[in-house]
Scaffold this active site. Structure first.
Site, PDB file in Angstrom:
ATOM      1  N   HIS A 205      30.131  55.910 -38.447  1.00 58.92           N
ATOM      2  CA  HIS A 205      31.592  56.060 -38.406  1.00 58.92           C
ATOM      3  C   HIS A 205      32.313  55.615 -39.668  1.00 58.92           C
ATOM      4  O   HIS A 205      33.519  55.796 -39.782  1.00 58.92           O
ATOM      5  CB  HIS A 205      32.177  55.299 -37.203  1.00 58.92           C
ATOM      6  CG  HIS A 205      32.177  53.805 -37.398  1.00 58.92           C
ATOM      7  ND1 HIS A 205      31.087  53.030 -37.148  1.00 58.92           N
ATOM      8  CD2 HIS A 205      33.148  52.961 -37.834  1.00 58.92           C
ATOM      9  CE1 HIS A 205      31.372  51.762 -37.413  1.00 58.92           C
ATOM     10  NE2 HIS A 205      32.618  51.686 -37.833  1.00 58.92           N
TER      11      HIS A 205
HETATM   12  C1  UD1 Z   1      38.009  51.124 -37.344  1.00 60.63           C
HETATM   13  C2  UD1 Z   1      37.954  50.017 -38.396  1.00 60.63           C
HETATM   14  C3  UD1 Z   1      36.514  49.741 -38.768  1.00 60.63           C
HETATM   15  C4  UD1 Z   1      35.667  49.471 -37.544  1.00 60.63           C
HETATM   16  C5  UD1 Z   1      35.840  50.571 -36.520  1.00 60.63           C
HETATM   17  C6  UD1 Z   1      35.134  50.190 -35.257  1.00 60.63           C
HETATM   18  C7  UD1 Z   1      39.867  49.983 -39.949  1.00 60.63           C
HETATM   19  C8  UD1 Z   1      40.315  50.286 -41.312  1.00 60.63           C
HETATM   20  N1  UD1 Z   1      38.638  50.438 -39.611  1.00 60.63           N
HETATM   21  O1  UD1 Z   1      37.518  52.302 -37.928  1.00 60.63           O
HETATM   22  O2  UD1 Z   1      36.468  48.597 -39.588  1.00 60.63           O
HETATM   23  O3  UD1 Z   1      34.318  49.402 -37.940  1.00 60.63           O
HETATM   24  O4  UD1 Z   1      37.236  50.743 -36.222  1.00 60.63           O
HETATM   25  O5  UD1 Z   1      34.849  51.278 -34.459  1.00 60.63           O
HETATM   26  O6  UD1 Z   1      40.571  49.369 -39.194  1.00 60.63           O
HETATM   27  N2  UD1 Z   1      40.286  57.760 -32.856  1.00 60.63           N
HETATM   28  C9  UD1 Z   1      40.356  58.446 -31.678  1.00 60.63           C
HETATM   29  N3  UD1 Z   1      40.264  57.722 -30.515  1.00 60.63           N
HETATM   30  C10 UD1 Z   1      40.128  56.380 -30.506  1.00 60.63           C
HETATM   31  C11 UD1 Z   1      40.043  55.695 -31.731  1.00 60.63           C
HETATM   32  C12 UD1 Z   1      40.136  56.406 -32.911  1.00 60.63           C
HETATM   33  O7  UD1 Z   1      40.488  59.661 -31.637  1.00 60.63           O
HETATM   34  O8  UD1 Z   1      40.051  55.772 -29.418  1.00 60.63           O
HETATM   35  C13 UD1 Z   1      40.440  58.517 -34.115  1.00 60.63           C
HETATM   36  C14 UD1 Z   1      41.736  58.156 -34.801  1.00 60.63           C
HETATM   37  O9  UD1 Z   1      42.772  58.929 -34.321  1.00 60.63           O
HETATM   38  C15 UD1 Z   1      41.416  58.415 -36.245  1.00 60.63           C
HETATM   39  C16 UD1 Z   1      39.940  58.103 -36.342  1.00 60.63           C
HETATM   40  O10 UD1 Z   1      39.407  58.113 -35.029  1.00 60.63           O
HETATM   41  O11 UD1 Z   1      41.613  59.751 -36.539  1.00 60.63           O
HETATM   42  C17 UD1 Z   1      39.660  56.788 -37.005  1.00 60.63           C
HETATM   43  O12 UD1 Z   1      40.225  55.709 -36.280  1.00 60.63           O
HETATM   44  P1  UD1 Z   1      40.674  54.358 -37.017  1.00 60.63           P
HETATM   45  O13 UD1 Z   1      41.046  53.358 -35.988  1.00 60.63           O
HETATM   46  O14 UD1 Z   1      41.656  54.658 -38.087  1.00 60.63           O
HETATM   47  O15 UD1 Z   1      39.382  53.887 -37.798  1.00 60.63           O
HETATM   48  P2  UD1 Z   1      37.876  53.719 -37.312  1.00 60.63           P
HETATM   49  O16 UD1 Z   1      37.038  54.691 -38.044  1.00 60.63           O
HETATM   50  O17 UD1 Z   1      37.829  53.708 -35.843  1.00 60.63           O
HETATM   51  N1  UDP Z   2      29.214  50.067 -29.329  1.00 60.24           N
HETATM   52  C1  UDP Z   2      29.398  50.487 -28.025  1.00 60.24           C
HETATM   53  N2  UDP Z   2      29.294  51.824 -27.754  1.00 60.24           N
HETATM   54  C2  UDP Z   2      29.006  52.748 -28.703  1.00 60.24           C
HETATM   55  C3  UDP Z   2      28.813  52.304 -30.028  1.00 60.24           C
HETATM   56  C4  UDP Z   2      28.940  50.955 -30.315  1.00 60.24           C
HETATM   57  O1  UDP Z   2      29.644  49.676 -27.143  1.00 60.24           O
HETATM   58  O2  UDP Z   2      28.930  53.938 -28.374  1.00 60.24           O
HETATM   59  C5  UDP Z   2      29.338  48.635 -29.616  1.00 60.24           C
HETATM   60  C6  UDP Z   2      28.150  48.040 -30.306  1.00 60.24           C
HETATM   61  O3  UDP Z   2      27.167  47.647 -29.365  1.00 60.24           O
HETATM   62  C7  UDP Z   2      28.749  46.863 -31.050  1.00 60.24           C
HETATM   63  C8  UDP Z   2      30.128  47.371 -31.414  1.00 60.24           C
HETATM   64  O4  UDP Z   2      30.397  48.461 -30.529  1.00 60.24           O
HETATM   65  O5  UDP Z   2      28.886  45.746 -30.186  1.00 60.24           O
HETATM   66  C9  UDP Z   2      30.162  47.833 -32.834  1.00 60.24           C
HETATM   67  O6  UDP Z   2      31.339  48.531 -33.052  1.00 60.24           O
HETATM   68  P1  UDP Z   2      31.507  49.631 -34.194  1.00 60.24           P
HETATM   69  O7  UDP Z   2      30.182  50.151 -34.607  1.00 60.24           O
HETATM   70  O8  UDP Z   2      32.508  50.584 -33.688  1.00 60.24           O
HETATM   71  O9  UDP Z   2      32.220  48.798 -35.343  1.00 60.24           O
HETATM   72  P2  UDP Z   2      31.723  47.791 -36.482  1.00 60.24           P
HETATM   73  O10 UDP Z   2      30.856  46.760 -35.863  1.00 60.24           O
HETATM   74  O11 UDP Z   2      31.024  48.593 -37.520  1.00 60.24           O
HETATM   75  O12 UDP Z   2      32.997  47.245 -37.027  1.00 60.24           O
END
Ligand code: UD1
Ligand code: UDP
Length: 362
Positions: A205
């Site tokens: 991601h």
């Molecule tokens: C964010 C964090 C990242 C973390 C990740 C965990 C920042 C800058 N990044 O990244 O550090 O590792 O979360 O998963 O804060 N979206 C959906 N549905 C959701 C959530 C997101 O459709 O429930 C879409 C958003 O609309 C956007 C994209 O996913 O288009 C990215 O979401 P965003 O929260 O900006 O960043 P992440 O990649 O989730």
């Molecule tokens: N995780 C989850 N379901 C998924 C993918 C990840 O519950 O489908 C959990 C995973 O076990 C870990 C956390 O989400 O505890 C990690 O989150 P993510 O990879 O979104 O973010 P990051 O740790 O890179 O910030």
């Protein structure tokens, strides 16, 4: 004492779950939980509150799905209003997301002390939005709960000495606390049709691997190659899902690569535990692979969790050609690391709450 906790993204729900449980054990503490709304799909948010028994957020600001500036700015203003209304003694933030920075900045500007859980991590790559978030958050925090000795050193190198606490990792606490519940309740392997030790588990991601289309294509081609040798299962993050739905990418993916919706934490732990190898760019997933003694290949050039690489549990694979990536994932299978204890004793949450209760803000 009143604690305002700010969460917003999937890994923060898991981290806050163990600290919230510890806070609830103290009669003299009131926790107000604010969800920024950064993650909003049920499978990215609600599922964690339900299965980890986290109290329902007192407030959901509903601010997600925007550009960095728009999201962080709106969250900052929203959290400021909550601080005015609630007058907390501490604001507690987790990790390195936009919600983390917004919470920390809102509090610091209003002279409310900030406690940062998972302080001191560094990738030394300022092109990562997370690196900006964590550096800035650390520099406005009064209590900095570092998960590792390396994180403590990183803080000292930036002149942050007061307020550092080597706490261990709350994700380790979570893995221990919820591990048994996961093993007893999850049916995910049967549901997806997977056999333990016969599949690779993938999560991708990071912006650097998704927004860069050439990198994403190489990853997809690599997974196709891996799927010729072993099953591949991939719970797809919504950021990545949006891209994979586009023609440019969807036509590249082999039907042998099993794309599934994001799963809850309990299912994820079971998927990780059963995997022959984990290939990921997630911070949390790298560590959970180590907790469960499963080899991990990290599809990035660097990691904040260097001790995993040094102890042999994690291999870095910068995203280059699909052949190199596929070879790294297949080579990772069957590898093991040293028997070392890297993230504390599973008591990080208790230590964090004790320190919060003892600390009079400077
Ligand atoms: C964010 C964090 C990242 C973390 C990740 C965990 C920042 C800058 N990044 O990244 O550090 O590792 O979360 O998963 O804060 N979206 C959906 N549905 C959701 C959530 C997101 O459709 O429930 C879409 C958003 O609309 C956007 C994209 O996913 O288009 C990215 O979401 P965003 O929260 O900006 O960043 P992440 O990649 O989730
Ligand atoms: N995780 C989850 N379901 C998924 C993918 C990840 O519950 O489908 C959990 C995973 O076990 C870990 C956390 O989400 O505890 C990690 O989150 P993510 O990879 O979104 O973010 P990051 O740790 O890179 O910030």
């Amino acid at each position: 004492m009143k604690i305002l906790t700010v969460v917003g993204a999937r890994p923060q729900f898991i981290k806050a779950a163990v600290v919230s449980r510890e806070l609830a054990a103290h009669d003299n503490v009131k926790e107000v939980l604010v969800h920024t709304g950064q993650h909003y799909d049920a499978e990215m948010s609600d599922v964690f509150f339900e299965e980890l028994s986290i109290p329902r957020p007192d407030l959901n600001l509903g601010i997600g799905g925007r550009s960095h500036g728009a999201m962080t700015g709106a969250q900052l203003a929203g959290i400021e209003n909550v601080i005015v209304a609630e007058k907390p003694d501490w604001v507690v933030v987790y990790g390195d997301t936009n919600s983390t920075l917004a919470g920390a900045l809102a509090a610091a500007k209003m002279h409310v002390p900030v406690a940062h859980v998972e302080a001191g991590l560094r990738s030394f790559n300022r092109r990562m939005p997370e690196e900006i978030n964590r550096v800035l958050t650390d520099h406005v925090s009064e209590l900095l709960f570092a998960p590792t000795a390396l994180a403590m050193d990183n803080l000292a190198r930036e002149g942050i000495v007061d307020g550092r606490v080597l706490a261990g990792d709350v994700m380790f606490d979570a893995a221990i606390f919820y591990g048994e519940r996961a093993r007893n309740t999850s049916r995910i392997l049967d549901d997806v049709g997977l056999r333990p030790r016969e599949y690779a588990l993938v999560t991708i991601h990071r912006a650097e691997n998704t927004d860069d289309h050439a990198s994403l294509k190489e990853i997809l081609l690599a997974l196709n190659e891996v799927s010729e040798k072993v099953d591949v299962v991939w719970p797809v993050h919504p950021r990545t899902r949006k891209l994979l739905q586009q023609d440019e990418f969807s036509r590249l993916i082999s039907p042998r690569v099993r794309l599934i919706a994001p799963v809850g934490y309990l299912d994820m732990v079971v998927l990780e535990h059963g995997a022959a190898v984990v290939a990921t760019d997630s911070g949390g997933v790298q560590k959970e692979a180590y907790f469960l003694k499963v080899p991990c290949v990290t599809l990035r050039s660097e990691t904040e969790w260097l001790e995993l690489v040094h102890s042999g549990w994690n291999r870095l694979c910068p995203v280059s050609s699909s052949t190199t990536i596929a070879a790294a994932i297949l080579d990772g299978m069957g590898s093991t690391g040293q028997a070392v204890n890297l993230y504390g004793e599973g008591s990080a949450a208790r230590l964090i709450v004790e320190r919060l209760l003892q600390s009079t803000p400077r």
